[in-house]
Enzyme design. Structure first.
Site, PDB file in Angstrom:
ATOM      1  N   ASN A   1      -6.902   0.123 -10.500  1.00  0.00           N
ATOM      2  CA  ASN A   1      -6.710  -1.097 -11.310  1.00  0.00           C
ATOM      3  C   ASN A   1      -7.421  -1.045 -12.665  1.00  0.00           C
ATOM      4  OD1 ASN A   1      -9.124  -1.213  -9.892  1.00  0.00           O
ATOM      5  ND2 ASN A   1      -9.165  -3.424  -9.920  1.00  0.00           N
TER       6      ASN A   1
ATOM      7  N   GLU B   1     -18.053  -0.972  -3.311  1.00  0.00           N
ATOM      8  CA  GLU B   1     -17.580  -2.152  -4.038  1.00  0.00           C
ATOM      9  C   GLU B   1     -16.147  -2.390  -3.570  1.00  0.00           C
ATOM     10  OE1 GLU B   1     -18.232  -1.139  -8.174  1.00  0.00           O
ATOM     11  OE2 GLU B   1     -20.388  -1.421  -7.962  1.00  0.00           O
TER      12      GLU B   1
ATOM     13  N   GLU C   1     -24.547  -2.065  -7.679  1.00  0.00           N
ATOM     14  CA  GLU C   1     -24.752  -1.106  -8.770  1.00  0.00           C
ATOM     15  C   GLU C   1     -24.958  -1.907 -10.044  1.00  0.00           C
ATOM     16  OE1 GLU C   1     -22.521   2.546  -8.827  1.00  0.00           O
ATOM     17  OE2 GLU C   1     -21.836   2.252  -6.770  1.00  0.00           O
TER      18      GLU C   1
ATOM     19  N   CYS D   1     -10.743  -6.881  -8.881  1.00  0.00           N
ATOM     20  CA  CYS D   1     -11.386  -7.358  -7.653  1.00  0.00           C
ATOM     21  C   CYS D   1     -12.009  -8.733  -7.848  1.00  0.00           C
ATOM     22  CB  CYS D   1     -12.440  -6.360  -7.206  1.00  0.00           C
ATOM     23  SG  CYS D   1     -13.631  -5.994  -8.520  1.00  0.00           S
TER      24      CYS D   1
HETATM   25  P1  NDP Z   1      -7.715   1.857  -1.806  1.00  0.00           P
HETATM   26  O1  NDP Z   1      -8.837   1.483  -0.908  1.00  0.00           O
HETATM   27  O2  NDP Z   1      -6.359   2.019  -1.235  1.00  0.00           O
HETATM   28  O3  NDP Z   1      -8.032   3.203  -2.585  1.00  0.00           O
HETATM   29  C1  NDP Z   1      -9.236   3.406  -3.312  1.00  0.00           C
HETATM   30  C2  NDP Z   1      -9.462   4.889  -3.490  1.00  0.00           C
HETATM   31  O4  NDP Z   1      -9.758   5.476  -2.223  1.00  0.00           O
HETATM   32  C3  NDP Z   1      -8.245   5.639  -4.034  1.00  0.00           C
HETATM   33  O5  NDP Z   1      -8.687   6.689  -4.874  1.00  0.00           O
HETATM   34  C4  NDP Z   1      -7.618   6.156  -2.757  1.00  0.00           C
HETATM   35  O6  NDP Z   1      -6.759   7.251  -2.990  1.00  0.00           O
HETATM   36  C5  NDP Z   1      -8.866   6.558  -1.976  1.00  0.00           C
HETATM   37  N1  NDP Z   1      -8.688   6.657  -0.534  1.00  0.00           N
HETATM   38  C6  NDP Z   1      -7.691   6.164   0.247  1.00  0.00           C
HETATM   39  N2  NDP Z   1      -7.914   6.460   1.548  1.00  0.00           N
HETATM   40  C7  NDP Z   1      -9.081   7.166   1.604  1.00  0.00           C
HETATM   41  C8  NDP Z   1      -9.860   7.748   2.660  1.00  0.00           C
HETATM   42  N3  NDP Z   1      -9.484   7.658   3.940  1.00  0.00           N
HETATM   43  N4  NDP Z   1     -11.007   8.381   2.344  1.00  0.00           N
HETATM   44  C9  NDP Z   1     -11.439   8.453   1.050  1.00  0.00           C
HETATM   45  N5  NDP Z   1     -10.736   7.926   0.003  1.00  0.00           N
HETATM   46  C10 NDP Z   1      -9.576   7.283   0.275  1.00  0.00           C
HETATM   47  O7  NDP Z   1      -7.714   0.744  -2.953  1.00  0.00           O
HETATM   48  P2  NDP Z   1      -6.674   0.561  -4.111  1.00  0.00           P
HETATM   49  O8  NDP Z   1      -6.584   1.822  -4.901  1.00  0.00           O
HETATM   50  O9  NDP Z   1      -5.443  -0.036  -3.529  1.00  0.00           O
HETATM   51  O10 NDP Z   1      -7.439  -0.512  -5.044  1.00  0.00           O
HETATM   52  C11 NDP Z   1      -7.386  -1.873  -4.834  1.00  0.00           C
HETATM   53  C12 NDP Z   1      -8.593  -2.342  -4.048  1.00  0.00           C
HETATM   54  O11 NDP Z   1      -9.786  -2.031  -4.734  1.00  0.00           O
HETATM   55  C13 NDP Z   1      -8.600  -3.845  -3.880  1.00  0.00           C
HETATM   56  O12 NDP Z   1      -8.950  -4.168  -2.563  1.00  0.00           O
HETATM   57  C14 NDP Z   1      -9.690  -4.307  -4.818  1.00  0.00           C
HETATM   58  O13 NDP Z   1     -10.279  -5.521  -4.485  1.00  0.00           O
HETATM   59  C15 NDP Z   1     -10.648  -3.169  -4.747  1.00  0.00           C
HETATM   60  N6  NDP Z   1     -11.530  -3.163  -5.900  1.00  0.00           N
HETATM   61  C16 NDP Z   1     -12.834  -3.534  -5.745  1.00  0.00           C
HETATM   62  C17 NDP Z   1     -13.678  -3.621  -6.828  1.00  0.00           C
HETATM   63  C18 NDP Z   1     -15.111  -4.003  -6.673  1.00  0.00           C
HETATM   64  O14 NDP Z   1     -15.892  -3.662  -7.539  1.00  0.00           O
HETATM   65  N7  NDP Z   1     -15.501  -4.693  -5.627  1.00  0.00           N
HETATM   66  C19 NDP Z   1     -13.202  -3.343  -8.178  1.00  0.00           C
HETATM   67  C20 NDP Z   1     -11.834  -2.946  -8.233  1.00  0.00           C
HETATM   68  C21 NDP Z   1     -11.028  -2.860  -7.113  1.00  0.00           C
HETATM   69  P3  NDP Z   1      -5.216   6.992  -3.323  1.00  0.00           P
HETATM   70  O15 NDP Z   1      -5.068   5.675  -4.030  1.00  0.00           O
HETATM   71  O16 NDP Z   1      -4.862   8.099  -4.227  1.00  0.00           O
HETATM   72  O17 NDP Z   1      -4.533   6.968  -1.997  1.00  0.00           O
END
Ligand code: NDP
Length: 487
Positions: A158, A255, A468, A289
């Site tokens: 995002n 996060e 963080e 988020c």
């Molecule tokens: P995901 O949890 O689907 O993915 C996050 C990252 O983790 C991606 O790079 C993904 O790869 C990778 N990933 C997926 N499965 C695994 C695994 N089993 N082991 C290790 N890494 C893995 O989130 P989204 O990309 O859909 O992002 C949206 C989410 O992020 C929302 O829930 C949002 O709230 C949260 N978010 C939180 C923030 C915060 O600071 N609290 C800030 C911004 C977003 P790939 O996508 O390539 O499959």
């Protein structure tokens, strides 16, 4: 190093790795649905090489004086500034976000992340103090903080560059080396950053990029050579990462998702409050988020706030991301849109009244293949409904009326998440009272997403583990050793 865009390549040990027949996935423009590049997926062997490179580089980088490390970070910030247009273009192409947003938020924040952590690490001294121990002995007691080691950095799609640099800058500042895995949907700026860091003088191998989906992430977090994991993403994936890391007991910083509340009291100037509120619901097509998905409004201004917010939603201009007049972009993918539309259906089944939006807009043939969705507002739902309980991650919010301060504190805290809240009131005493009563990591009063990078960032409950930012980052990215000398 140079990285060309036809194949988006992995960066390992200071070199870009040629795909050489390796597996690839499409990089799709979310605004049009067209394929713009191929992403080279890192297999287990490549992840292993990246972790090995980071381990070898650790020896040099962790012993580089803090002053020199801070200089590298400042040079990286300057190089991003010099290549600003390139970073903006790559981020917009990957995410589909309006160019104005990338120019005003994403890339400037990446620059600020490097500068801020150069300053923060330079200002942080080691603690040393003389002390009287309980048994009446005198001692010189001090603590040194050492780099954690090789850190796995996993970030979502995002705010790709902003969130990546938010972790990479402090990790490097503290003397760690990193292996980063960006989302497969938004890989480009992580690769540009490899060029910039190399140009800034970072030793080869201190910053490595491995691409791929969750399985690449799982290989990385499960690797024996990783000393800690910092992860931003969904709560469900965070839970999986925790399982992977648990057997080797490594520190994690998470996060995660949010279901953030805004609380609007009846003493506000409605137009002024709604201008801020609208930003908190619709920025980045609701894919931050911190975005608000629950809006609690005091009953006697409920209709006015709902009408003004719906007007703001209607005034948003979807369009091509590179068009300067565009103010709202698509969702990241059609797959994600499917999920958001499922929540639209759930809300309507639960009896929601759709104030505005609720579907997919027709933006003409050029954008027909994109992941477009209408900014949407509901009334008529309550905290028992799934659309009010679960994170949707789209340009959507449910408006719910309340009568008293006590009642709304209960409603806002009735969630498994605990990331952020915003309180809109002209009574500052009430503002502080309610902000402190929120079970969240961050509360804003009469604003949203206003951040001092020295402050702790993160959430509680399903929203994460740890914080963080500022000193919190220095703590996560280092391990303390206490030394006590009897005098
Ligand atoms: P995901 O949890 O689907 O993915 C996050 C990252 O983790 C991606 O790079 C993904 O790869 C990778 N990933 C997926 N499965 C695994 C695994 N089993 N082991 C290790 N890494 C893995 O989130 P989204 O990309 O859909 O992002 C949206 C989410 O992020 C929302 O829930 C949002 O709230 C949260 N978010 C939180 C923030 C915060 O600071 N609290 C800030 C911004 C977003 P790939 O996508 O390539 O499959």
């Amino acid at each position: 190093m140079t990285g060309k865009q036809e194949w988006i390549r992995n960066a390992v040990g200071g070199q870009f790795v040629d795909p050489d027949g390796g597996r690839g996935v499409d990089n799709v423009d979310p605004a049009t649905g067209r394929v713009i590049a191929r992403v080279h997926v890192a297999d287990e062997h490549l992840v292993d090489r990246a972790v090995g490179a980071a381990n070898r580089s650790l020896h040099t980088w962790s012993r580089t004086p803090v002053r020199e490390r801070a200089d590298v970070l400042r040079r990286a910030a300057r190089r991003i500034e010099e290549r600003f247009a390139e970073f903006v273009a790559a981020e917009v192409a990957d995410t589909g976000k309006p160019i104005r947003l990338a120019r005003e938020l994403d890339v400037p924040r990446a620059i600020a992340n490097f500068r801020a952590f150069a300053d923060i690490v330079s200002a942080a001294g080691e603690q040393a103090f003389f002390t009287d121990l309980p048994l009446g002995r005198q001692a010189l007691n001090y603590t040194v903080r050492k780099p954690l080691g090789v850190v796995a950095v996993i970030v979502p799609w995002n705010l790709p560059l902003l969130l990546l640099t938010w972790k990479v800058a402090p990790a490097l500042a503290c003397g760690n080396t990193v292996v980063v895995k960006p989302s497969e949907l938004t890989p480009s700026t992580a690769v540009l950053l490899a060029e910039v860091l190399s140009e800034a003088g970072l030793p080869a191998g201190a910053y490595n990029v491995v691409h791929g989906d969750g399985s690449t992430g799982a290989t990385l977090t499960g690797h024996r050579g990783i000393d800690g994991v910092t992860f931003t993403g969904s709560s469900a994936t965070g839970s999986k990462v925790m399982t992977t890391v648990a057997s080797r007991v490594r520190p994690v910083s998470f996060e995660l998702g949010g279901k953030n509340a805004a609380i609007v009291f009846d003493d506000v100037d409605v137009e002024e409050a709604v201008a801020g509120l609208s930003r908190s619901v619709f920025t980045n097509t609701g894919q931050v988020c911190l975005c608000t998905e629950r809006v609690y409004v005091q009953r006697n201004v409920f209709d006015d706030v709902a009408a003004a917010l719906a007007d703001r939603a209607r005034a948003l201009r979807p369009g091509h991301p590179f068009d300067e007049t565009t103010t709202t972009g698509p969702l990241i993918s059609r797959e994600h849109r499917r999920k958001v539309l499922d929540y639209f259906a759930l809300a309507e089944t639960a009896g929601a009244t759709v104030l505005v939006g609720g579907g997919v807009p027709d933006l003409g043939p050029e954008l027909a293949g994109g992941a477009w969705i209408e900014p949407t507002l509901w009334t008529g739902l309550n905290n028992a409904d799934r659309a009010v309980r679960e994170e949707i991650f789209g340009p959507v919010a449910a408006l719910v009326p309340f009568d008293s301060e006590r009642e709304v504190i209960g409603l806002a805290n009735d969630t498994d998440y605990g990331l952020a809240a915003s309180i809109w009131t002209n009574d500052l005493r009430r503002g502080h009272r309610v902000a402190q009563a929120m079970h969240v990591g961050m509360a804003w009063i009469n604003t949203w997403f206003l951040r001092d990078l020295r402050s702790p960032f993160g959430g509680m409950g399903l929203s994460g583990i740890g914080r963080e930012g500022g000193a919190a980052s220095l703590h996560f990215y280092t391990e303390p050793t206490n030394v006590c000398v009897q005098l």
